[in-house]
Design a protein around this motif. Structure first.
Motif, mmCIF file in Angstrom:
data_model
loop_
_atom_site.group_PDB
_atom_site.id
_atom_site.type_symbol
_atom_site.label_atom_id
_atom_site.label_comp_id
_atom_site.label_asym_id
_atom_site.label_seq_id
_atom_site.Cartn_x
_atom_site.Cartn_y
_atom_site.Cartn_z
ATOM 1 N N GLN A 171 -0.060 23.494 -12.988
ATOM 2 C CA GLN A 171 0.644 22.377 -13.192
ATOM 3 C C GLN A 171 0.109 21.631 -12.663
ATOM 4 O OE1 GLN A 171 5.319 21.746 -10.661
ATOM 5 N NE2 GLN A 171 4.148 24.040 -10.735
ATOM 6 N N SER A 172 0.133 20.320 -13.097
ATOM 7 C CA SER A 172 -0.548 19.246 -12.703
ATOM 8 C C SER A 172 0.536 17.833 -12.373
ATOM 9 C CB SER A 172 -1.753 18.449 -14.250
ATOM 10 O OG SER A 172 -1.986 20.100 -14.734
ATOM 11 N N SER A 173 0.380 16.871 -11.245
ATOM 12 C CA SER A 173 1.071 15.897 -10.821
ATOM 13 C C SER A 173 0.799 15.049 -10.878
ATOM 14 C CB SER A 173 2.092 16.517 -10.032
ATOM 15 O OG SER A 173 2.589 17.447 -10.444
ATOM 16 N N GLU A 174 0.567 13.559 -10.906
ATOM 17 C CA GLU A 174 -0.665 12.383 -10.543
ATOM 18 C C GLU A 174 0.238 11.768 -9.537
ATOM 19 O OE1 GLU A 174 -1.244 8.738 -12.141
ATOM 20 O OE2 GLU A 174 -2.658 10.063 -13.422
ATOM 21 N N TYR A 175 -0.836 11.499 -8.274
ATOM 22 C CA TYR A 175 -0.720 10.663 -6.698
ATOM 23 C C TYR A 175 -1.883 9.904 -6.628
ATOM 24 C CZ TYR A 175 2.975 14.681 -6.631
ATOM 25 O OH TYR A 175 4.327 15.828 -6.792
ATOM 26 N N SER A 176 -0.735 8.593 -6.568
ATOM 27 C CA SER A 176 -1.642 7.262 -5.656
ATOM 28 C C SER A 176 -2.916 7.406 -6.682
ATOM 29 C CB SER A 176 -2.261 8.050 -4.787
ATOM 30 O OG SER A 176 -3.687 6.813 -4.476
ATOM 31 N N ASP A 224 0.448 -0.933 0.078
ATOM 32 C CA ASP A 224 0.283 0.362 0.297
ATOM 33 C C ASP A 224 0.748 1.279 -0.237
ATOM 34 O OD1 ASP A 224 -2.328 -1.651 -0.288
ATOM 35 O OD2 ASP A 224 -2.820 -1.287 1.906
ATOM 36 N N ILE A 225 0.056 2.051 -0.747
ATOM 37 C CA ILE A 225 1.226 3.806 -1.080
ATOM 38 C C ILE A 225 0.581 4.968 0.060
ATOM 39 C CG2 ILE A 225 1.760 5.566 -2.417
ATOM 40 C CD1 ILE A 225 1.286 4.310 -4.290
ATOM 41 N N LEU A 226 1.559 5.030 1.095
ATOM 42 C CA LEU A 226 1.253 6.113 2.274
ATOM 43 C C LEU A 226 1.141 7.568 2.164
ATOM 44 C CD1 LEU A 226 1.292 3.377 4.948
ATOM 45 C CD2 LEU A 226 -0.480 3.748 4.002
ATOM 46 N N TYR A 227 0.874 7.984 2.162
ATOM 47 C CA TYR A 227 1.201 9.440 2.447
ATOM 48 C C TYR A 227 1.504 10.200 3.783
ATOM 49 C CZ TYR A 227 0.651 9.438 -2.801
ATOM 50 O OH TYR A 227 0.379 9.069 -4.178
ATOM 51 N N GLY A 262 -6.767 15.640 -5.892
ATOM 52 C CA GLY A 262 -8.808 15.290 -6.466
ATOM 53 C C GLY A 262 -9.840 15.647 -6.148
ATOM 54 N N GLU A 263 -9.263 16.659 -7.448
ATOM 55 C CA GLU A 263 -10.679 17.106 -8.269
ATOM 56 C C GLU A 263 -10.263 18.294 -9.703
ATOM 57 O OE1 GLU A 263 -13.252 18.408 -8.807
ATOM 58 O OE2 GLU A 263 -13.981 19.273 -7.295
ATOM 59 N N LYS A 264 -10.787 18.084 -11.290
ATOM 60 C CA LYS A 264 -10.792 18.676 -11.474
ATOM 61 C C LYS A 264 -10.721 19.886 -12.250
ATOM 62 C CE LYS A 264 -14.153 15.106 -13.767
ATOM 63 N NZ LYS A 264 -15.409 14.781 -14.767
ATOM 64 N N ILE A 265 -9.728 20.240 -12.925
ATOM 65 C CA ILE A 265 -9.390 21.409 -12.962
ATOM 66 C C ILE A 265 -10.867 22.371 -13.863
ATOM 67 C CG2 ILE A 265 -8.110 23.908 -14.757
ATOM 68 C CD1 ILE A 265 -5.931 20.854 -14.517
ATOM 69 N N GLU A 266 -12.064 21.742 -14.938
ATOM 70 C CA GLU A 266 -12.950 22.172 -14.545
ATOM 71 C C GLU A 266 -14.130 22.270 -13.642
ATOM 72 O OE1 GLU A 266 -10.991 20.346 -18.410
ATOM 73 O OE2 GLU A 266 -11.385 19.570 -15.693
ATOM 74 N N ASN A 267 -13.300 22.145 -12.217
ATOM 75 C CA ASN A 267 -14.332 22.458 -11.263
ATOM 76 C C ASN A 267 -13.235 23.819 -10.682
ATOM 77 O OD1 ASN A 267 -16.163 21.375 -11.684
ATOM 78 N ND2 ASN A 267 -15.429 19.681 -10.545
ATOM 79 N N SER A 268 -12.231 24.610 -10.916
ATOM 80 C CA SER A 268 -11.883 25.358 -10.160
ATOM 81 C C SER A 268 -12.385 26.330 -9.923
ATOM 82 C CB SER A 268 -10.682 26.288 -10.835
ATOM 83 O OG SER A 268 -10.100 27.403 -10.359
ATOM 84 N N LEU A 269 -12.773 27.025 -8.679
ATOM 85 C CA LEU A 269 -13.434 28.118 -8.080
ATOM 86 C C LEU A 269 -12.818 29.690 -8.409
ATOM 87 C CD1 LEU A 269 -14.742 27.690 -4.316
ATOM 88 C CD2 LEU A 269 -15.651 27.254 -6.168
ATOM 89 N N LEU A 270 -11.799 29.655 -9.262
ATOM 90 C CA LEU A 270 -11.656 30.818 -9.633
ATOM 91 C C LEU A 270 -12.253 31.194 -11.169
ATOM 92 C CD1 LEU A 270 -7.366 30.721 -10.055
ATOM 93 C CD2 LEU A 270 -9.106 31.950 -8.507
ATOM 94 N N LEU A 281 -10.901 13.835 -1.370
ATOM 95 C CA LEU A 281 -10.078 13.210 -0.613
ATOM 96 C C LEU A 281 -10.441 11.537 -1.374
ATOM 97 C CD1 LEU A 281 -8.574 14.632 2.260
ATOM 98 C CD2 LEU A 281 -7.330 14.749 -0.285
ATOM 99 N N THR A 282 -11.552 12.225 -2.079
ATOM 100 C CA THR A 282 -12.433 10.099 -2.342
ATOM 101 C C THR A 282 -10.936 9.244 -3.615
ATOM 102 O OG1 THR A 282 -14.528 11.407 -1.174
ATOM 103 C CG2 THR A 282 -13.993 9.361 -2.807
ATOM 104 N N GLY A 283 -11.544 8.243 -3.036
ATOM 105 C CA GLY A 283 -10.420 7.216 -3.623
ATOM 106 C C GLY A 283 -8.585 7.938 -3.413
ATOM 107 N N PHE A 284 -8.132 8.248 -2.794
ATOM 108 C CA PHE A 284 -7.133 8.635 -2.461
ATOM 109 C C PHE A 284 -6.823 7.310 -1.367
ATOM 110 C CE2 PHE A 284 -5.769 12.708 -3.700
ATOM 111 C CZ PHE A 284 -4.746 13.027 -4.126
ATOM 112 N N ASN A 285 -4.821 6.783 -1.416
ATOM 113 C CA ASN A 285 -4.938 5.481 -0.922
ATOM 114 C C ASN A 285 -4.754 6.430 0.501
ATOM 115 O OD1 ASN A 285 -4.468 3.699 -2.260
ATOM 116 N ND2 ASN A 285 -2.500 3.589 -2.942
ATOM 117 N N GLU A 286 -4.193 5.298 1.475
ATOM 118 C CA GLU A 286 -4.040 6.107 3.339
ATOM 119 C C GLU A 286 -3.125 7.193 3.290
ATOM 120 O OE1 GLU A 286 -5.410 5.486 6.881
ATOM 121 O OE2 GLU A 286 -6.130 4.416 5.214
ATOM 122 N N ILE A 287 -3.991 8.300 3.830
ATOM 123 C CA ILE A 287 -2.958 9.389 4.277
ATOM 124 C C ILE A 287 -3.002 9.701 5.615
ATOM 125 C CG2 ILE A 287 -2.937 12.335 4.045
ATOM 126 C CD1 ILE A 287 -4.738 12.140 2.088
#
Length: 245
Positions: free
Chosen positions: A224-229, A2-5, A165-173, A31-37
């Motif tokens: 800038q985007s990165s992917e984790y878990s 398991d990946i732990l953060y 864990g949220e889409k760019i399209e849902n940014s509140l900006l 944080l829905t669906g993120f591995n254990e934080i």
């Protein structure tokens, strides 16, 4: 395996993205669906606090869509005949007592932190930690998401929007940008507000983002985007050059 953060992982992630002392950070964390934080939402909150420090500012949406009048529900599972009963039994918005129902786990945890203050908007409230103009807390009922009030710190300071864990399209900006450019789709909402001795129904104007404008807004930002878990973390800044971050 398991990946732990841990908090240190998020310190490294956010530092790499350019978050540092004095910055203003609008954070939207699903944080829905993120591995254990380890330590959950608080680990992310403390990582941001350590990076921006007290002369920076963290802004978190603490929306309470449950305070909307039943006539405004996007998906209405209730019959028209039950709406008055719902109105009579809703408690109404209270900044100290009303829980959050968007990014709920993160937002409710953020509100528990010392020196966090919440605005009074019955549906689209925000919470603040750090150093900011007190006028940010004076959120108007109409057009609650704008650079003139709740996001005014974005105008003169180094600022970014972090989407975990949220889409760019849902940014509140985007709704704030739509308000600035007199764009978007005008809607009328109604909320139930707790007035101490009683409740009131309040109508207010709101802007929803025209999806056809979305690509135009994105081009105005550095992203800038990165992917984790297998979940994305996005960094958005109204500055379009990486060197300015």
């Amino acid at each position: 395996m398991d990946i732990l953060y841990t908090k240190k992982d998020f310190l490294d992630i956010f530092s790499t993205m350019g978050i540092d002392e004095g910055m203003v950070v609008l954070v939207q964390a699903d944080l829905t669906g993120f591995n254990e934080i380890l330590s959950g939402s608080q680990a992310i909150i403390e990582a941001l606090q350590e990076l921006v420090k007290e002369d920076g500012c963290i802004i978190c949406p603490t929306f309470s869509l449950s305070c909307l009048d039943p006539a405004c529900y996007e998906q209405n599972d209730y019959t028209y005949e039950s709406w008055n009963m719902i109105r009579d039994n809703m408690l109404g918005y209270d900044p100290k007592l009303t829980s959050c129902d968007l990014y709920a786990d993160f937002a409710d945890q953020f509100l528990k932190n010392e020196n966090v203050r919440r605005t009074n908007h019955p549906v689209y409230s925000f919470a603040f930690w750090g150093t900011y103009d007190e006028k940010c807390l004076e959120q108007p009922l109409n057009f609650p998401i704008s650079f003139s009030r709740v996001f005014r710190e974005f105008v003169d300071r180094r600022a970014c929007n972090i989407l975990i864990g949220e889409k760019i399209e849902n940014s509140l900006l985007w709704p704030a940008m739509a308000k600035t450019m007199n764009q978007g789709i005008l809607t009328i909402k109604r909320a139930i507000i707790n007035q101490g001795r009683g409740k009131q129904l309040k109508n207010f104007l709101n802007l929803e983002v025209d999806q056809e404008r979305m690509e135009e807004y994105k081009k105005m930002c550095y992203i800038q985007s990165s992917e984790y878990s297998r979940k994305a973390i996005h960094f958005l800044s109204l500055d379009t050059s990486e060197e300015s971050i």
